[in-house]
Design a protein around this motif. Structure first.
Motif, short mmCIF file in Angstrom:
data_model
loop_
_atom_site.label_atom_id
_atom_site.label_comp_id
_atom_site.label_asym_id
_atom_site.label_seq_id
_atom_site.Cartn_x
_atom_site.Cartn_y
_atom_site.Cartn_z
N ILE A 184 1.17 -1.00 0.29
CA ILE A 184 0.07 0.16 -0.25
C ILE A 184 0.92 1.05 0.13
O ILE A 184 2.08 1.31 1.11
N SER A 185 0.35 2.52 -0.74
CA SER A 185 1.40 3.63 -0.83
C SER A 185 0.50 4.56 -0.48
O SER A 185 -0.51 5.00 -0.44
N THR A 186 1.09 5.69 -0.06
CA THR A 186 -0.01 6.70 1.07
C THR A 186 1.59 8.08 0.49
O THR A 186 2.66 7.22 -0.14
N PRO A 187 0.82 9.04 0.17
CA PRO A 187 2.24 9.84 0.25
C PRO A 187 3.36 10.07 1.38
O PRO A 187 4.58 10.63 0.95
N GLU A 188 3.70 9.54 2.57
CA GLU A 188 4.21 9.17 2.90
C GLU A 188 4.94 8.17 3.10
O GLU A 188 6.31 7.75 3.49
N GLY A 189 5.02 7.21 2.15
CA GLY A 189 5.59 5.78 1.70
C GLY A 189 5.13 4.94 1.46
O GLY A 189 3.35 5.05 1.33
N THR A 190 5.33 4.10 1.28
CA THR A 190 5.35 2.23 1.08
C THR A 190 4.89 1.48 1.72
O THR A 190 6.27 1.35 2.55
N GLU A 191 3.95 -0.11 2.40
CA GLU A 191 4.55 -0.44 3.36
C GLU A 191 3.95 -1.86 2.86
O GLU A 191 2.69 -1.76 1.85
N SER A 192 4.24 -3.21 2.76
CA SER A 192 3.75 -4.25 2.64
C SER A 192 2.83 -5.05 3.46
O SER A 192 3.64 -5.28 4.97
N PHE A 193 1.63 -5.99 3.10
CA PHE A 193 1.18 -6.44 4.25
C PHE A 193 1.21 -7.76 3.06
O PHE A 193 0.83 -8.22 2.08
N ASP A 194 0.79 -8.78 4.34
CA ASP A 194 -0.21 -9.79 3.70
C ASP A 194 -1.08 -9.79 2.89
O ASP A 194 -1.01 -10.94 2.05
N PHE A 195 -2.18 -9.67 3.46
CA PHE A 195 -3.20 -9.15 3.08
C PHE A 195 -4.24 -7.53 3.64
O PHE A 195 -3.56 -6.90 4.45
#
Length: 402
Positions: A184-195
């Motif tokens: 998931i990307s937001t203006p603050e950056g990108t983070e990875s999730f399993d679901f």
């Protein structure tokens, strides 16, 4: 540890996040919402009615989850001290042509297991609601009212108490959906999730598209505006009085709705909104309006519904005309004064043929689950929708839950 992201901090997103923390207490849940507070959109701009399940096609997902959702919502409200009142509802037929529709609704309600429903004549109508009038009515004694924003805040409190993270003011701008994760990307950056589970309401089609979902159904926003009746009318009804809905336009018609704070509302009207978040009526959404104009399905819908649009527009420009409609059900409201309230905006899903999508729609793509359509009774059904989505996801991906 498995990681989950939920997009949307309305009542359904909050319910899904809470369900995840309960089913997977050793894992982590993160909630994203672009607003600075929870329940900022549809959840915080509705009438607060807990629907009993009168109108929905028996066996449909909407019917099943509404009936389950009522019980879950009532129990949660009582447990958490959220105001909940079973004030009851009358669905009133004023004309003979409406009586057959009302009997069909009664049959659906019985099939859906709605408790206590009965058809009543003029004398019984007056016993239940002394100020109301009608030829025939369907009485639903267990229809209730609640504060959905308060429910949402309580659900989010549970998420935080369970160690979940709630990121407000964090607009999701991108989703990368792979075979074994979602980023998931937001203006603050990108983070990875399993679901990832998206419960984005008015933005559900856009979030679905960036996750790789289908083009349809698309959201076409319709606004509905309630007016608050003058204080002397707060006790004009004991509960709710609704018209018999036209199957072609199930969200139209003048409703008289009691609120948990004691106010009595009349509304809503229904008309195309020039903006998915145009709650004031003045903040035109250029992108949203262009999306509607560019949607072939909308023009097909519009070509079939011009007469209804003209009728609704009259109620939009004249509050007196709208109140006159309410006085047909409650004659003592003739000449009543009222104050307009902030608009609500309905996330109406429409298919490529311009038909309104009736049932709840959930789309699964890889590690992403997308709630594409959850109109009324979406709020009523929220806890049951959460149960359903999380159970289906766990079964599909063979996740061991508590």
């Amino acid at each position: 540890m498995t990681s989950f992201a939920v997009i949307g901090a309305g009542i359904i997103g909050a319910a899904v996040a809470r369900e995840l923390t309960q089913r997977f207490p050793d894992d982590h849940v993160t909630v994203y919402d672009k607003a600075d507070s929870v329940a900022s959109h549809q959840t915080g701009h509705n009438s607060g009615v807990v629907h009993a399940g009168l109108y929905y096609q028996p066996g449909s997902l909407k019917a099943r989850l509404c009936r389950r959702g009522v019980n879950l919502l009532r129990d949660f409200a009582l447990e958490r001290g959220v105001p909940y009142e079973e004030c009851g509802k009358l669905v009133v037929a004023l004309e003979q042509v409406e009586e057959d529709r009302l009997r069909a609704i009664h049959e659906k309600a019985i099939a859906n297991g709605v408790p206590g429903v009965e058809l009543v004549g003029p004398e019984r109508i007056r016993e239940i609601e002394p100020n109301a009038t009608g030829r025939l009515a369907l009485h639903s004694p267990h229809t209730a009212i609640i504060d959905y924003a308060a429910v949402t805040r309580a659900l989010i409190e549970d998420v935080r108490s369970a160690g979940g993270t709630v990121r407000l003011g964090a607009e999701v701008t991108g989703i990368t959906n792979t075979a074994d994760s979602c980023s998931i990307s937001t203006p603050e950056g990108t983070e990875s999730f399993d679901f990832v589970i998206a419960c984005a309401g008015l933005q559900s089609d856009r979030i679905a598209r960036i996750a790789g979902g289908d083009a349809y159904p698309k959201i076409v926003p319709f606004f509905g505006q309630y007016s608050k009746l003058a204080p002397e009318y707060r006790t004009v009804l004991n509960g709710l009085v609704y018209p018999v809905p036209d199957p072609a336009y199930p969200f139209l018609g003048v409703h008289l709705t009691k609120r948990v704070d004691g106010e009595m509302l009349v509304g809503p009207n229904a008309f195309l909104s020039f903006g998915r978040e145009n709650y004031s009526g003045w903040r035109i959404g250029i992108k949203d309006s262009l999306d509607v104009v560019a949607n072939p399905g909308f023009w097909k819908f519009a070509s079939r519904n011009m007469s209804a649009a003209v009728q609704e527009f009259g109620a939009v420009v004249s509050r007196q005309k709208f109140l006159a409609g309410a006085a047909r059900y409650v004659p003592s409201l003739e000449g009543a004064e009222s104050t307009p309230m902030t608009r609500g905006i309905r996330a109406q899903s429409m298919d490529a043929n311009g038909d309104l999508v009736d049932d709840f729609v959930i789309e699964d793509i890889g590690r992403a689950t997308l709630l594409r359509n959850a109109p009324s009774p979406g709020a009523t059904s929220s806890l049951a929708i959460a149960e359903h989505i999380v159970s289906e996801m766990a079964a599909q991906h063979r996740l061991a839950s508590v």
